[in-house]
Design an enzyme around this catalytic site. Structure first.
Site, PDB file in Angstrom:
ATOM      1  N   CYS A   1       0.246   0.387  10.275  1.00 51.05           N
ATOM      2  CA  CYS A   1      -0.193  -0.652   9.341  1.00 51.05           C
ATOM      3  C   CYS A   1       0.920  -1.532   8.769  1.00 51.05           C
ATOM      4  O   CYS A   1       1.860  -1.045   8.127  1.00 51.05           O
ATOM      5  CB  CYS A   1      -0.963  -0.025   8.193  1.00 51.05           C
ATOM      6  SG  CYS A   1      -1.709  -1.297   7.142  1.00 51.05           S
TER       7      CYS A   1
ATOM      8  N   CYS B   1     -19.404  -6.821   3.433  1.00 56.29           N
ATOM      9  CA  CYS B   1     -18.733  -5.598   3.868  1.00 56.29           C
ATOM     10  C   CYS B   1     -17.410  -5.520   3.117  1.00 56.29           C
ATOM     11  O   CYS B   1     -16.764  -6.563   2.902  1.00 56.29           O
ATOM     12  CB  CYS B   1     -18.469  -5.678   5.372  1.00 56.29           C
ATOM     13  SG  CYS B   1     -17.517  -4.276   5.998  1.00 56.29           S
TER      14      CYS B   1
ATOM     15  N   CYS C   1       0.116   5.039   6.927  1.00 50.50           N
ATOM     16  CA  CYS C   1      -0.539   4.805   8.222  1.00 50.50           C
ATOM     17  C   CYS C   1       0.458   4.121   9.171  1.00 50.50           C
ATOM     18  O   CYS C   1       0.915   3.002   8.904  1.00 50.50           O
ATOM     19  CB  CYS C   1      -1.783   3.948   8.043  1.00 50.50           C
ATOM     20  SG  CYS C   1      -2.840   4.541   6.693  1.00 50.50           S
TER      21      CYS C   1
ATOM     22  N   CYS D   1     -19.582   1.375   8.602  1.00 51.82           N
ATOM     23  CA  CYS D   1     -18.801   0.745   9.666  1.00 51.82           C
ATOM     24  C   CYS D   1     -17.599   1.656   9.883  1.00 51.82           C
ATOM     25  O   CYS D   1     -16.742   1.780   9.003  1.00 51.82           O
ATOM     26  CB  CYS D   1     -18.355  -0.654   9.227  1.00 51.82           C
ATOM     27  SG  CYS D   1     -17.189  -1.422  10.373  1.00 51.82           S
TER      28      CYS D   1
ATOM     29  N   CYS E   1     -16.297  -9.777   5.514  1.00 44.20           N
ATOM     30  CA  CYS E   1     -15.679  -8.468   5.265  1.00 44.20           C
ATOM     31  C   CYS E   1     -14.406  -8.625   4.445  1.00 44.20           C
ATOM     32  O   CYS E   1     -13.495  -9.360   4.849  1.00 44.20           O
ATOM     33  CB  CYS E   1     -15.288  -7.808   6.573  1.00 44.20           C
ATOM     34  SG  CYS E   1     -16.623  -7.683   7.727  1.00 44.20           S
TER      35      CYS E   1
ATOM     36  N   CYS F   1       0.838  -1.208   0.000  1.00 45.23           N
ATOM     37  CA  CYS F   1       0.000   0.000   0.000  1.00 45.23           C
ATOM     38  C   CYS F   1       0.874   1.260   0.000  1.00 45.23           C
ATOM     39  O   CYS F   1       1.855   1.354   0.741  1.00 45.23           O
ATOM     40  CB  CYS F   1      -0.919  -0.003   1.221  1.00 45.23           C
ATOM     41  SG  CYS F   1      -2.055   1.395   1.230  1.00 45.23           S
TER      42      CYS F   1
ATOM     43  N   ARG G   1     -17.977  -3.032  17.924  1.00 45.08           N
ATOM     44  CA  ARG G   1     -17.184  -4.231  17.636  1.00 45.08           C
ATOM     45  C   ARG G   1     -15.860  -4.227  18.405  1.00 45.08           C
ATOM     46  O   ARG G   1     -15.055  -3.304  18.289  1.00 45.08           O
ATOM     47  CB  ARG G   1     -16.883  -4.306  16.138  1.00 45.08           C
ATOM     48  CG  ARG G   1     -16.196  -5.602  15.707  1.00 45.08           C
ATOM     49  CD  ARG G   1     -15.890  -5.582  14.221  1.00 45.08           C
ATOM     50  NE  ARG G   1     -17.080  -5.295  13.447  1.00 45.08           N
ATOM     51  CZ  ARG G   1     -17.917  -6.213  12.982  1.00 45.08           C
ATOM     52  NH1 ARG G   1     -17.668  -7.477  13.177  1.00 45.08           N
ATOM     53  NH2 ARG G   1     -18.984  -5.860  12.299  1.00 45.08           N
TER      54      ARG G   1
HETATM   55  N1  SAM Z   1      -6.690   0.327   2.986  1.00 49.31           N
HETATM   56  C1  SAM Z   1      -7.987   0.548   3.472  1.00 49.31           C
HETATM   57  C2  SAM Z   1      -8.071   1.687   4.463  1.00 49.31           C
HETATM   58  O1  SAM Z   1      -7.106   2.009   5.105  1.00 49.31           O
HETATM   59  O2  SAM Z   1      -9.167   2.240   4.593  1.00 49.31           O
HETATM   60  C3  SAM Z   1      -8.626  -0.687   4.064  1.00 49.31           C
HETATM   61  C4  SAM Z   1      -7.835  -1.653   4.922  1.00 49.31           C
HETATM   62  S1  SAM Z   1      -7.177  -0.997   6.451  1.00 49.31           S
HETATM   63  C5  SAM Z   1      -6.025  -2.245   6.899  1.00 49.31           C
HETATM   64  C6  SAM Z   1      -8.543  -1.106   7.568  1.00 49.31           C
HETATM   65  C7  SAM Z   1      -8.346  -0.648   8.991  1.00 49.31           C
HETATM   66  O3  SAM Z   1      -7.608  -1.616   9.725  1.00 49.31           O
HETATM   67  C8  SAM Z   1      -7.579   0.631   9.241  1.00 49.31           C
HETATM   68  O4  SAM Z   1      -8.344   1.787   9.074  1.00 49.31           O
HETATM   69  C9  SAM Z   1      -7.191   0.482  10.695  1.00 49.31           C
HETATM   70  O5  SAM Z   1      -8.164   1.098  11.513  1.00 49.31           O
HETATM   71  C10 SAM Z   1      -7.167  -1.029  10.914  1.00 49.31           C
HETATM   72  N2  SAM Z   1      -5.795  -1.504  11.211  1.00 49.31           N
HETATM   73  C11 SAM Z   1      -4.769  -1.620  10.342  1.00 49.31           C
HETATM   74  N3  SAM Z   1      -3.650  -2.047  10.954  1.00 49.31           N
HETATM   75  C12 SAM Z   1      -3.969  -2.213  12.265  1.00 49.31           C
HETATM   76  C13 SAM Z   1      -3.229  -2.623  13.411  1.00 49.31           C
HETATM   77  N4  SAM Z   1      -1.938  -2.927  13.334  1.00 49.31           N
HETATM   78  N5  SAM Z   1      -3.864  -2.689  14.595  1.00 49.31           N
HETATM   79  C14 SAM Z   1      -5.179  -2.363  14.678  1.00 49.31           C
HETATM   80  N6  SAM Z   1      -5.925  -1.964  13.629  1.00 49.31           N
HETATM   81  C15 SAM Z   1      -5.340  -1.879  12.429  1.00 49.31           C
HETATM   82 FE1  SF4 Z   2      -2.868   1.228   3.305  1.00 49.10          FE
HETATM   83 FE2  SF4 Z   2      -2.812   0.090   5.682  1.00 49.10          FE
HETATM   84 FE3  SF4 Z   2      -3.296   2.684   5.491  1.00 49.10          FE
HETATM   85 FE4  SF4 Z   2      -5.144   0.925   4.633  1.00 49.10          FE
HETATM   86  S1  SF4 Z   2      -4.458   1.199   6.726  1.00 49.10           S
HETATM   87  S2  SF4 Z   2      -4.445   2.765   3.587  1.00 49.10           S
HETATM   88  S3  SF4 Z   2      -3.799  -0.721   3.877  1.00 49.10           S
HETATM   89  S4  SF4 Z   2      -1.381   1.656   4.901  1.00 49.10           S
END
Ligand code: SAM
Ligand code: SF4
Ligand code: DTB
Length: 327
Positions: free
Chosen positions: A73, A141, A70, A201, A110, A66, A273
Site C-alpha cells: 500500500c 460504497c 500492508c 464488497c 466508492c 495510515c 470486478r
Molecule cells: N484502509 C482501508 C483498508 O485497508 O481496508 C481502506 C482502503 S485500502 C487502500 C482498500 C484496498 O485497496 C486494500 O484492501 C487493497 O486490497 C487495495 N489496494 C491497496 N493498494 C493496492 C495496490 N498497490 N495494488 C492493488 N490493490 C491495492
Molecule cells: Fe492503510 Fe493501505 Fe492497509 Fe488500508 S490498505 S489499512 S490504507 S496501509
C-alpha cells in the site's frame, strides 16, 4: 477435477454453493484454459448479460498517513512512497466529486479512507457524505478499515449500500503481507457488515509474489463464506516505489484471467470486478477478463492514489467490444 464435481458443475453451472473446498477450487485453476473459460462463461451468462459492465468511481476521501503495514500500500505512513498525508475531505468537496462521477456515467461512488479503523467522530462525517451521495441518486460504497458492529449499523442507517473490505490473499500468505491486523479481524469486520444488512464488497490482490495455492486459498475462502460477497474485486498489484512489494514477481496476465474465471465460476451471482491494475493491462487482457466473467470496473483516471485508464479510453474499449455500462 473429480468426475462428480465436473458433472455437478456441468449440470448446474449457475448453482450457488457455499461449500467450495480448496481441492475443488484447485481443480478449476488446473483446467485447460478453454475449458475454464467455457465454464466461467456458462455461469456468467446464466445470471448476467455478458455485454454489460457496472461502473464505479473511486475517491480517496482521506489519503495517506495510515498506521498499518500492508506491504502493497502506497498510503502506509511507514513507506516512503511520495503520498502526502491529508486530512479528511470536506462534505462539499466530496459531493462535487460525486456529481462529476454521476455526470461521467458512474452508477456507484466508492469512498476510501486510509485508516486502520474509523474513529466515531470520523464516522459522523462519513455518514453525512454517504447521505449526500445517496441523495444524488448514486449507489454508495465506503472502505474505511475495520468496523465494529455499532459502526456498521450507523453506516447502514445513513444509507450505505456497500462496504469494501478485502481479504487480500490466502490465510497463509496474509502474514507475509500484513502484520498489524489479523485475517480473523478481517472476517469479523465482514460479519459486522453482513449483520448490518450492508452489501459486502470483498476480494483481494494477486501479483504480490504469492503462489497458485494462495490464489486457490483466497478464492476458496471467499466462495465458502456463509453468503458470497455481492461484489468481488480482483486487483492486480499496482507496484508502487517505496512499498515492500515494489519489485514483486509479476503475475502472468493469463493467470490473472484464470483467477477472474475461477471467481466467476465459484461465485455465480456476484459482480466480479476487474479492479486495480488496468492501467498497465493490454486491451486484450481486459477483454479476456470480461470473457472470463468480469462484469464491473473502476472508472475514471484515478483509483485512490494511482492512475487508472482515462474515461474515453475505457468507453472506446467497451465500444470496440460491443459492451456498455450497466444502468
Ligand atoms: N484502509 C482501508 C483498508 O485497508 O481496508 C481502506 C482502503 S485500502 C487502500 C482498500 C484496498 O485497496 C486494500 O484492501 C487493497 O486490497 C487495495 N489496494 C491497496 N493498494 C493496492 C495496490 N498497490 N495494488 C492493488 N490493490 C491495492
Ligand atoms: Fe492503510 Fe493501505 Fe492497509 Fe488500508 S490498505 S489499512 S490504507 S496501509
Ligand atoms: C479495491 O479492491 N480496490 C480499490 C478499492 N477496492 C478501494 C483500491 C485500489 C487501490 C490501488 C492503489 C491506489 O490507487 O492507491
Amino acid at each position: 477435477m473429480s468426475l462428480a464435481i465436473e458433472n455437478s458443475i456441468a449440470r448446474h453451472p449457475a448453482a450457488v454453493r457455499n461449500d467450495w473446498t480448496r481441492e475443488q477450487v484447485r481443480a478449476l485453476f488446473a483446467l485447460p484454459f478453454p475449458d475454464l473459460l467455457f465454464q466461467a462463461q456458462q455461469t456468467h451468462r446464466a445470471h448476467f448479460d455478458p455485454t454489460e459492465v457496472q461502473i464505479s468511481t473511486l475517491l480517496s476521501i482521506k489519503t495517506g498517513g495510515c498506521p498499518e503495514d500492508c506491504a502493497y500500500c502506497p498510503q502506509a505512513a511507514r513507506y516512503d512512497t511520495g503520498v502526502k498525508a491529508e486530512k479528511l475531505m470536506s462534505l462539499d468537496a466530496v459531493l462535487a466529486e460525486a456529481r462529476a462521477a454521476k455526470a461521467g456515467g458512474a452508477s456507484r461512488f466508492c469512498m476510501g479512507a486510509a485508516w486502520r479503523e474509523p474513529k466515531d467522530r470520523d464516522l459522523d462525517a462519513v455518514c453525512a457524505m454517504v447521505q449526500g451521495v445517496k441523495a444524488l441518486g448514486l449507489e454508495t460504497c465506503v472502505t474505511l478499515g475495520m468496523l465494529t458492529q455499532p459502526q456498521a449499523l450507523r453506516l447502514k442507517a445513513s444509507g450505505l449500500d456497500y462496504y469494501n473490505h478485502n481479504l487480500d490473499t490466502s490465510p497463509e500468505y496474509y502474514r507475509e503481507i500484513i502484520t498489524t491486523r489479523t485475517y480473523r479481524e478481517r472476517l469479523d469486520t465482514l460479519e459486522h457488515v453482513r449483520a448490518a444488512n450492508i452489501h459486502v464488497c470483498c476480494g483481494g490482490i494477486v501479483g504480490m509474489g504469492e503462489g497458485l495455492e494462495d490464489r486457490v486459498g483466497m478464492i476458496a475462502t471467499l466462495a465458502s463464506l456463509p453468503m458470497h460477497p455481492e461484489s468481488v474485486p480482483i486487483n492486480m498489484l499496482v507496484q508502487v516505489e517505496g512499498t515492500p512489494l515494489s519489485a514483486a514477481q509479476k503475475l502472468d496476465p493469463l493467470d490473472f484471467v484464470r483467477t477472474i474465471a475461477v471467481a466467476r465460476t465459484t461465485m455465480p451471482r456476484s459482480m466480479v470486478r476487474l479492479s486495480a491494475g488496468r492501467e498497465d493491462m493490454s486491451e486484450e487482457t481486459q477483454a479476456l477478463c470480461f470473457l472470463a466473467g468480469a462484469n464491473s470496473i473502476f472508472y475514471g483516471p484515478k483509483l485512490l492514489t494511482t492512475p487508472n485508464p482515462e474515461r474515453d479510453r475505457d468507453m472506446a474499449l467497451l465500444d470496440k467490444l460491443g459492451m456498455a455500462p450497466m444502468d
